[in-house]
Design an enzyme around this catalytic site. Sequence first.
Site, PDB file in Angstrom:
ATOM      1  N   ASN A   7      62.706  30.046  83.965  1.00 49.27           N
ATOM      2  CA  ASN A   7      63.491  29.040  83.241  1.00 49.27           C
ATOM      3  C   ASN A   7      64.915  29.033  83.800  1.00 49.27           C
ATOM      4  OD1 ASN A   7      65.347  27.976  81.295  1.00 49.27           O
ATOM      5  ND2 ASN A   7      63.695  27.960  79.804  1.00 49.27           N
ATOM      6  N   ASP A   9      67.434  26.918  82.959  1.00 49.53           N
ATOM      7  CA  ASP A   9      68.414  26.202  82.122  1.00 49.53           C
ATOM      8  C   ASP A   9      69.824  26.759  82.272  1.00 49.53           C
ATOM      9  OD1 ASP A   9      66.314  24.770  81.076  1.00 49.53           O
ATOM     10  OD2 ASP A   9      66.285  25.828  79.155  1.00 49.53           O
ATOM     11  N   HIS A  10      69.935  28.102  82.352  1.00 49.51           N
ATOM     12  CA  HIS A  10      71.277  28.688  82.317  1.00 49.51           C
ATOM     13  C   HIS A  10      72.021  28.572  83.638  1.00 49.51           C
ATOM     14  CE1 HIS A  10      70.882  29.377  78.244  1.00 49.51           C
ATOM     15  NE2 HIS A  10      69.928  30.281  78.338  1.00 49.51           N
ATOM     16  N   ARG A  18      81.839  23.510  83.597  1.00 52.15           N
ATOM     17  CA  ARG A  18      82.905  22.847  84.349  1.00 52.15           C
ATOM     18  C   ARG A  18      82.605  21.372  84.608  1.00 52.15           C
ATOM     19  NH1 ARG A  18      86.599  25.685  87.623  1.00 52.15           N
ATOM     20  NH2 ARG A  18      87.374  27.361  86.344  1.00 52.15           N
ATOM     21  N   HIS A  43      64.386  22.902  80.025  1.00 51.81           N
ATOM     22  CA  HIS A  43      64.392  22.324  78.678  1.00 51.81           C
ATOM     23  C   HIS A  43      65.386  21.169  78.679  1.00 51.81           C
ATOM     24  CE1 HIS A  43      64.892  23.186  74.059  1.00 51.81           C
ATOM     25  NE2 HIS A  43      64.636  21.913  74.325  1.00 51.81           N
ATOM     26  N   ARG A  45      67.241  19.104  76.553  1.00 48.91           N
ATOM     27  CA  ARG A  45      67.609  19.021  75.133  1.00 48.91           C
ATOM     28  C   ARG A  45      68.181  17.653  74.836  1.00 48.91           C
ATOM     29  NH1 ARG A  45      68.223  24.322  72.523  1.00 48.91           N
ATOM     30  NH2 ARG A  45      69.097  23.089  70.828  1.00 48.91           N
ATOM     31  N   ARG A  49      72.870  19.768  76.765  1.00 45.07           N
ATOM     32  CA  ARG A  49      73.910  20.787  76.959  1.00 45.07           C
ATOM     33  C   ARG A  49      73.784  21.522  78.286  1.00 45.07           C
ATOM     34  NH1 ARG A  49      72.262  25.269  72.463  1.00 45.07           N
ATOM     35  NH2 ARG A  49      72.477  23.493  71.091  1.00 45.07           N
ATOM     36  N   HIS A  50      72.592  21.571  78.854  1.00 46.68           N
ATOM     37  CA  HIS A  50      72.471  22.217  80.159  1.00 46.68           C
ATOM     38  C   HIS A  50      71.730  21.316  81.161  1.00 46.68           C
ATOM     39  CE1 HIS A  50      68.884  23.581  78.110  1.00 46.68           C
ATOM     40  NE2 HIS A  50      69.462  24.609  77.510  1.00 46.68           N
ATOM     41  N   GLU A  70      60.140  21.747  78.848  1.00 48.85           N
ATOM     42  CA  GLU A  70      60.222  22.048  77.412  1.00 48.85           C
ATOM     43  C   GLU A  70      60.994  20.920  76.757  1.00 48.85           C
ATOM     44  OE1 GLU A  70      62.335  25.681  77.035  1.00 48.85           O
ATOM     45  OE2 GLU A  70      60.798  26.862  77.975  1.00 48.85           O
ATOM     46  N   THR A 100      70.055  28.844  71.055  1.00 44.64           N
ATOM     47  CA  THR A 100      68.844  28.719  71.857  1.00 44.64           C
ATOM     48  C   THR A 100      67.727  28.370  70.880  1.00 44.64           C
ATOM     49  OG1 THR A 100      67.351  29.870  73.369  1.00 44.64           O
ATOM     50  CG2 THR A 100      68.406  31.225  71.696  1.00 44.64           C
ATOM     51  N   THR A 101      66.521  28.102  71.400  1.00 40.19           N
ATOM     52  CA  THR A 101      65.415  27.731  70.516  1.00 40.19           C
ATOM     53  C   THR A 101      65.165  28.862  69.523  1.00 40.19           C
ATOM     54  OG1 THR A 101      64.498  26.679  72.462  1.00 40.19           O
ATOM     55  CG2 THR A 101      63.062  26.823  70.547  1.00 40.19           C
ATOM     56  N   GLU A 151      52.294  28.613  73.551  1.00 40.23           N
ATOM     57  CA  GLU A 151      53.200  29.643  74.046  1.00 40.23           C
ATOM     58  C   GLU A 151      53.715  30.381  72.827  1.00 40.23           C
ATOM     59  OE1 GLU A 151      56.151  28.572  76.973  1.00 40.23           O
ATOM     60  OE2 GLU A 151      57.543  30.099  76.225  1.00 40.23           O
ATOM     61  N   HIS A 191      60.447  34.051  75.541  1.00 39.63           N
ATOM     62  CA  HIS A 191      61.688  34.102  74.778  1.00 39.63           C
ATOM     63  C   HIS A 191      62.172  35.544  74.617  1.00 39.63           C
ATOM     64  CE1 HIS A 191      64.549  31.492  72.770  1.00 39.63           C
ATOM     65  NE2 HIS A 191      64.973  32.628  72.293  1.00 39.63           N
ATOM     66  N   GLY A 192      63.300  35.806  75.226  1.00 38.24           N
ATOM     67  CA  GLY A 192      63.936  37.127  75.094  1.00 38.24           C
ATOM     68  C   GLY A 192      63.246  38.219  75.906  1.00 38.24           C
ATOM     69  N   GLY A 213      63.837  33.256  81.253  1.00 38.30           N
ATOM     70  CA  GLY A 213      65.047  32.625  81.775  1.00 38.30           C
ATOM     71  C   GLY A 213      66.266  33.512  81.739  1.00 38.30           C
ATOM     72  N   HIS A 214      66.751  33.814  80.541  1.00 38.44           N
ATOM     73  CA  HIS A 214      68.062  34.444  80.402  1.00 38.44           C
ATOM     74  C   HIS A 214      68.184  35.748  81.179  1.00 38.44           C
ATOM     75  CE1 HIS A 214      71.382  36.518  78.268  1.00 38.44           C
ATOM     76  NE2 HIS A 214      71.912  35.324  78.368  1.00 38.44           N
TER      77      HIS A 214
HETATM   78  N1  PXP Z   1      59.997  29.588  76.443  1.00 31.69           N
HETATM   79  C1  PXP Z   1      60.559  28.659  75.624  1.00 31.69           C
HETATM   80  C2  PXP Z   1      59.680  27.693  74.937  1.00 31.69           C
HETATM   81  C3  PXP Z   1      61.959  28.588  75.474  1.00 31.69           C
HETATM   82  O1  PXP Z   1      62.507  27.660  74.663  1.00 31.69           O
HETATM   83  C4  PXP Z   1      62.768  29.498  76.202  1.00 31.69           C
HETATM   84  C5  PXP Z   1      64.259  29.425  76.103  1.00 31.69           C
HETATM   85  O2  PXP Z   1      64.702  28.184  76.589  1.00 31.69           O
HETATM   86  C6  PXP Z   1      62.130  30.431  77.038  1.00 31.69           C
HETATM   87  C7  PXP Z   1      60.748  30.464  77.118  1.00 31.69           C
HETATM   88  C8  PXP Z   1      62.912  31.414  77.856  1.00 31.69           C
HETATM   89  O3  PXP Z   1      63.591  32.289  77.007  1.00 31.69           O
HETATM   90  P1  PXP Z   1      64.649  33.298  77.618  1.00 31.69           P
HETATM   91  O4  PXP Z   1      65.744  32.472  78.229  1.00 31.69           O
HETATM   92  O5  PXP Z   1      65.104  34.087  76.429  1.00 31.69           O
HETATM   93  O6  PXP Z   1      63.942  34.115  78.639  1.00 31.69           O
END
Ligand code: PXP
Length: 247
Positions: A7, A9-10, A18, A43, A45, A49-50, A70, A100-101, A151, A191-192, A213-214
């Site tokens: 992911n 997004d970040h 910026r 994602h 959104r 935002r990203h 997403e 975040t979600t 998921e 997620h996480g 992602g993160h």
């Molecule tokens: N899966 C879904 C559906 C999410 O919304 C996210 C966060 O955007 C992730 C996975 C990835 O989560 P993380 O950035 O915490 O790894």
Amino acid sequence: MIRLGVNIDHVATVRQARRANEPDPVAAAVLATLGGADGITIHLREDRRHIQDRDVYLLRETVTTRLNLEMAAYDEIVAIALKVKPDEVTLVPEKRQELTTEGGLDVLANIVNVQGAIQQLKAANIHISLFIDPDPAQIDASAQLGANAIEFQTACYSEAKGEVAVERELEKLRAATAHAIGLGLHVHMGHGLNYWNVQPIVRIAGVEELNIGHSIVSRAVLVGMERAVREMKQVMQEHYPNPRKSR
Ligand code: PXP
């Protein structure tokens, strides 16, 4: 092996801080793929935002593996997905104020919206995954609505403190995986997840895909920092007018 969807997004979050052109998530997707990513997850959104619309269109052109979009089941975003035709759409809940979600999609409470989105997206041959909590009622509803995959939201697991709580959350994920597979659903998780807590997750039989992602973007910033600074110092040295005065 389980597929890894990266992911990105970040990467876009840093760019949007910026409103600049870099770092470009399209470039990040190429590098993630060179690193072995089995897919790219983004994602789009409602508040943009990203990830921006431009990213979605360019990534559709450039991702050579699988593009997983997403999104919330909003008409505006569904219309974009129907144009872009990602390989997969993961329907997620979305609140404007959240960082975040948060939590999984409540399929039962949003049945009309979710069903409408699934019907339109499936008609366009897009694979549908629903981001839900590991809850039997949500799994059953996902199967009834014709989702291809679910998921499981792993936030409760990744935020659990102490061995007992972690084991309790893992057990929920194991039971939910078996239940979903029994209904013919493909099982993804995310997620996480990080380099440590992913280990017991990959041992759960039947999980096909993780979306992370993160932790990966965070690590990329740190492992890339030394080289980035060295390269800047080198440029400064090369262009300094009087090398003898340099310290
Ligand atoms: N899966 C879904 C559906 C999410 O919304 C996210 C966060 O955007 C992730 C996975 C990835 O989560 P993380 O950035 O915490 O790894």
